[in-house]
Design an enzyme around this catalytic site. Structure first.
Site, PDB file in Angstrom:
ATOM      1  N   HIS A  29       1.194  -1.471  -0.113  1.00  0.00           N
ATOM      2  CA  HIS A  29      -0.358   0.199   0.102  1.00  0.00           C
ATOM      3  C   HIS A  29       1.104   1.186  -0.577  1.00  0.00           C
ATOM      4  CE1 HIS A  29      -3.497  -2.786   1.983  1.00  0.00           C
ATOM      5  NE2 HIS A  29      -3.556  -2.611   1.070  1.00  0.00           N
TER       6      HIS A  29
ATOM      7  N   HIS B 184       2.836  -3.254   6.731  1.00  0.00           N
ATOM      8  CA  HIS B 184       1.995  -2.893   6.574  1.00  0.00           C
ATOM      9  C   HIS B 184       1.726  -1.141   7.537  1.00  0.00           C
ATOM     10  CE1 HIS B 184      -0.631  -4.434   3.630  1.00  0.00           C
ATOM     11  NE2 HIS B 184       0.342  -5.781   3.721  1.00  0.00           N
TER      12      HIS B 184
ATOM     13  N   GLU C 236       1.414  -4.984  11.222  1.00  0.00           N
ATOM     14  CA  GLU C 236       1.084  -3.682  11.257  1.00  0.00           C
ATOM     15  C   GLU C 236       2.382  -2.925  12.311  1.00  0.00           C
ATOM     16  OE1 GLU C 236      -1.230  -2.242   9.539  1.00  0.00           O
ATOM     17  OE2 GLU C 236      -2.503  -3.926   8.513  1.00  0.00           O
TER      18      GLU C 236
END
Length: 430
Positions: A85, A192, A274
């Protein structure tokens, strides 16, 4: 002899080069950094592109290892992927600093030296360089830059074992799929941002994967070495992650995720990391993020050496390609098959396991006890047939359609049960 010449002769000059700064690096800068590291440490590094983004930016992979240019029998392949991303940028910089840390500590730090000697480590700092170019710092919550240039979420773009994914495969996804198929990756993680948690498979099913104990252990290993992640309450609105880990589907379901694709179809265990509450935080925070993750990224790589590895050999001692290696009680959706060197790698916790090895018309069983791994080397055991075997035909594609259809059916049943259970819980809390 001048001081500079003496340093060159001693091989110490690279250590005097200015350290990598804690800021965000655009694609041109990233490429220059990787090429510089490669030129300064040619004996233990290799730099290659696995393809290009929609806008033509290279997807650079940097390898660190004693034998960096090709696979060596018995040395497991490991990978980290970041920035799929484009606006989740912290992992991109963590990988650059990890590269520098490995290179500058090789031969001076015993752990790093052993890790580089016994592992081939692949690092893809940016899977979505176009998205990164379209995003900007201090953007914590928006989706600007999340998608690739064609507007697709790359972490929803992979083949899915639980439901059909009709989205067209993007160039970045295709490049990563080809890369995964070209190597025998054993362990992986992808970075992420937007939360602080280590998430493990499955991402698109509530069913329990056969290696659930290993997956939970790996997520825990990363989290427990990152105090901010382990505390489970670092980000506003996220308080339900016990010890900083979660099952992917329990958190929220993802169709077409890279994590499940690695694990189900490619025999590579992967978790999702994350690592920042803010997706693209101010550059002044980057040194803190590196400090938070420095121990975790090293400890996680070490886990590629847990369990057992070896080869499947015929009666003449030659490696057998596509031999199926099963473990009793751990039937995988896609059977584990040996590579062209007849190799298998299983990440397993210490314990006793029964293995079944099948080669077309023959099979054998063996019960083995796996000890706690030590010295960054998994237990080694070679399965050798004593009778003539027929070499299995090379298979193409993913798992059979029948396997996928059966799995989707069982998953639907489990998901319906979970749906009604959640409705009941909600009803009782109103």
């Amino acid at each position: 002899m001048t001081a500079a010449v003496s340093l060159i002769w001693l091989g110490l000059l690279p250590l005097l080069v200015q350290s990598l700064d804690f800021t965000y690096h655009n694609s041109s800068q990233l490429e220059a950094i990787l090429k510089d590291f490669n030129s300064r440490y040619p004996a233990i590094t290799y730099l290659y592109s696995i393809g290009k983004s929609v806008e033509g930016r290279d997807l650079w992979v940097f390898v660190v290892g004693k034998y960096p240019t090709k696979h060596t029998v018995g040395i497991p392949e490991f990978k980290y992927v970041a920035n799929m991303h484009g606006n989740e940028a912290v992992g991109r910089e963590i990988l650059l600093h990890l590269i520098e840390y490995l290179l500058t500590n090789y031969q001076s730090n015993a752990t790093v030296t052993q890790l580089v000697t016994n592992t081939r480590i692949h690092l893809l700092p940016s899977m979505n360089p176009d998205g990164f170019a379209a995003s900007s710092p201090n953007d914590c919550d928006s989706v600007n830059g999340r998608f690739n240039k064609n507007g697709y979420d790359l972490n929803r773009n992979f083949p899915d074992a639980f439901e059909e994914n009709k989205d067209p495969v993007q160039p970045e996804t295709q490049a990563v799929m080809g890369w995964i198929k070209s190597e025998t990756f054993v362990l992986s993680a992808n970075f992420h941002g937007g939360a602080m948690v280590a998430s493990y498979s499955y991402d698109n099913s509530y069913t329990v994967p056969p290696d659930n104990d290993v997956l939970m252990y790996l997520a825990q290993k990363y989290s427990e070495n990152n105090l901010q992640m382990y505390s489970s309450n670092s980000c506003p609105g996220f308080s339900g992650f016990t010890n900083g880990i979660t099952n992917g589907a329990v958190w929220y379901k993802v169709k077409g995720g890279m994590q499940d694709y690695n694990y189900i179809y490619n025999q590579c265990v992967e978790i999702t990391l994350e690592v920042s509450c803010c997706k693209y935080p101010d550059p002044s925070t980057l040194q803190g993020f590196w400090n938070d993750n420095k121990v975790s990224v090293i400890e996680y790589i070490k886990q590629v050496h847990m369990g057992i590895k070896g080869q499947v050999l015929d009666m003449n001692g030659k490696p057998i390609l596509n031999a199926i290696v099963d473990i009793q009680g751990r039937s995988r959706m896609c059977p584990y098959k040996t590579n062209k060197n007849g190799e298998y790698y299983f990440l397993l916790r210490p314990g006793t396991y029964t293995f079944k090895v099948t080669v077309s018309n023959k099979s054998m069983e063996k019960t083995l006890t796996i000890p706690q791994s030590s010295n960054l080397s998994a237990m080694t055991y070679n399965f050798q047939f004593t009778e003539q075997t027929t070499i299995p035909a090379t298979t193409s594609g993913l798992c059979s359609q029948a396997t996928q259809d059966s799995n989707r059916s069982s998953t639907l049943q489990v998901d319906l049960v979970m749906f009604f259970f959640n409705v009941l819980v909600l009803y009782n809390t109103l």
